[in-house]
Design a protein around this motif. Sequence first.
Motif, PDB file in Angstrom:
ATOM      1  N   HIS A 194       0.824  -1.211   0.000  1.00 30.84           N
ATOM      2  CA  HIS A 194       0.000   0.000   0.000  1.00 30.84           C
ATOM      3  C   HIS A 194       0.858   1.260   0.000  1.00 30.84           C
ATOM      4  O   HIS A 194       0.597   2.201   0.743  1.00 30.84           O
ATOM      5  CB  HIS A 194      -0.918  -0.022   1.220  1.00 30.84           C
ATOM      6  N   ASN A 195       1.953   1.280  -0.782  1.00 33.05           N
ATOM      7  CA  ASN A 195       2.820   2.440  -0.979  1.00 33.05           C
ATOM      8  C   ASN A 195       3.556   2.935   0.272  1.00 33.05           C
ATOM      9  O   ASN A 195       3.644   4.137   0.494  1.00 33.05           O
ATOM     10  CB  ASN A 195       2.035   3.605  -1.588  1.00 33.05           C
ATOM     11  N   THR A 219       9.090   2.959   2.817  1.00 28.32           N
ATOM     12  CA  THR A 219      10.236   2.059   2.795  1.00 28.32           C
ATOM     13  C   THR A 219      10.304   1.269   1.497  1.00 28.32           C
ATOM     14  O   THR A 219      11.345   0.705   1.175  1.00 28.32           O
ATOM     15  CB  THR A 219      10.183   1.072   3.968  1.00 28.32           C
ATOM     16  N   VAL A 220       9.221   1.222   0.735  1.00 25.90           N
ATOM     17  CA  VAL A 220       9.159   0.452  -0.504  1.00 25.90           C
ATOM     18  C   VAL A 220       9.063   1.360  -1.733  1.00 25.90           C
ATOM     19  O   VAL A 220       9.723   1.122  -2.730  1.00 25.90           O
ATOM     20  CB  VAL A 220       7.952  -0.516  -0.469  1.00 25.90           C
ATOM     21  N   VAL A 221       8.263   2.407  -1.667  1.00 27.43           N
ATOM     22  CA  VAL A 221       8.003   3.285  -2.814  1.00 27.43           C
ATOM     23  C   VAL A 221       8.685   4.634  -2.584  1.00 27.43           C
ATOM     24  O   VAL A 221       8.436   5.293  -1.588  1.00 27.43           O
ATOM     25  CB  VAL A 221       6.489   3.480  -3.020  1.00 27.43           C
ATOM     26  N   GLU A 222       9.539   5.016  -3.539  1.00 27.39           N
ATOM     27  CA  GLU A 222      10.230   6.305  -3.427  1.00 27.39           C
ATOM     28  C   GLU A 222       9.422   7.443  -4.032  1.00 27.39           C
ATOM     29  O   GLU A 222       9.461   8.557  -3.538  1.00 27.39           O
ATOM     30  CB  GLU A 222      11.597   6.230  -4.099  1.00 27.39           C
ATOM     31  N   GLY A 244      -1.463   7.467 -12.250  1.00 35.73           N
ATOM     32  CA  GLY A 244      -1.984   6.109 -12.383  1.00 35.73           C
ATOM     33  C   GLY A 244      -1.359   5.169 -11.369  1.00 35.73           C
ATOM     34  O   GLY A 244      -1.239   5.506 -10.205  1.00 35.73           O
ATOM     35  N   LYS A 245      -0.940   4.005 -11.834  1.00 34.21           N
ATOM     36  CA  LYS A 245      -0.334   3.022 -10.937  1.00 34.21           C
ATOM     37  C   LYS A 245       1.188   2.976 -11.057  1.00 34.21           C
ATOM     38  O   LYS A 245       1.817   2.059 -10.564  1.00 34.21           O
ATOM     39  CB  LYS A 245      -0.914   1.636 -11.211  1.00 34.21           C
ATOM     40  N   THR A 264       1.538  -2.452  -6.370  1.00 38.08           N
ATOM     41  CA  THR A 264       0.935  -1.556  -5.396  1.00 38.08           C
ATOM     42  C   THR A 264      -0.560  -1.424  -5.669  1.00 38.08           C
ATOM     43  O   THR A 264      -1.018  -1.630  -6.781  1.00 38.08           O
ATOM     44  CB  THR A 264       1.576  -0.156  -5.457  1.00 38.08           C
ATOM     45  N   CYS A 265      -1.287  -1.098  -4.638  1.00 31.49           N
ATOM     46  CA  CYS A 265      -2.719  -0.863  -4.805  1.00 31.49           C
ATOM     47  C   CYS A 265      -2.994   0.611  -4.536  1.00 31.49           C
ATOM     48  O   CYS A 265      -2.203   1.297  -3.907  1.00 31.49           O
ATOM     49  CB  CYS A 265      -3.524  -1.753  -3.888  1.00 31.49           C
ATOM     50  N   THR A 266      -4.102   1.074  -5.024  1.00 32.95           N
ATOM     51  CA  THR A 266      -4.475   2.473  -4.792  1.00 32.95           C
ATOM     52  C   THR A 266      -5.326   2.550  -3.530  1.00 32.95           C
ATOM     53  O   THR A 266      -6.084   1.620  -3.229  1.00 32.95           O
ATOM     54  CB  THR A 266      -5.258   3.024  -5.982  1.00 32.95           C
TER      55      THR A 266
END
Length: 42
Positions: free
Chosen positions: A4-5, A8-11, A16-17, A38-40
């Motif tokens: 879920h973004n 630590t995972v998504v910079e 969109g996605k 990832t989910c929105t």
Amino acid sequence: MVCHNPKTVVEAIFAGKERQFNRRFLSLANHYLFEPATCTPA
């Protein structure tokens, strides 16, 4: 793996996605052979 973004995972989050994943997380995903997704929210 669906996440879920978390920071630590998504910079970076793009339109969109599209996401820019952390380099170390991508290394972990490649080692354990899974595709990060990832989910929105909501």
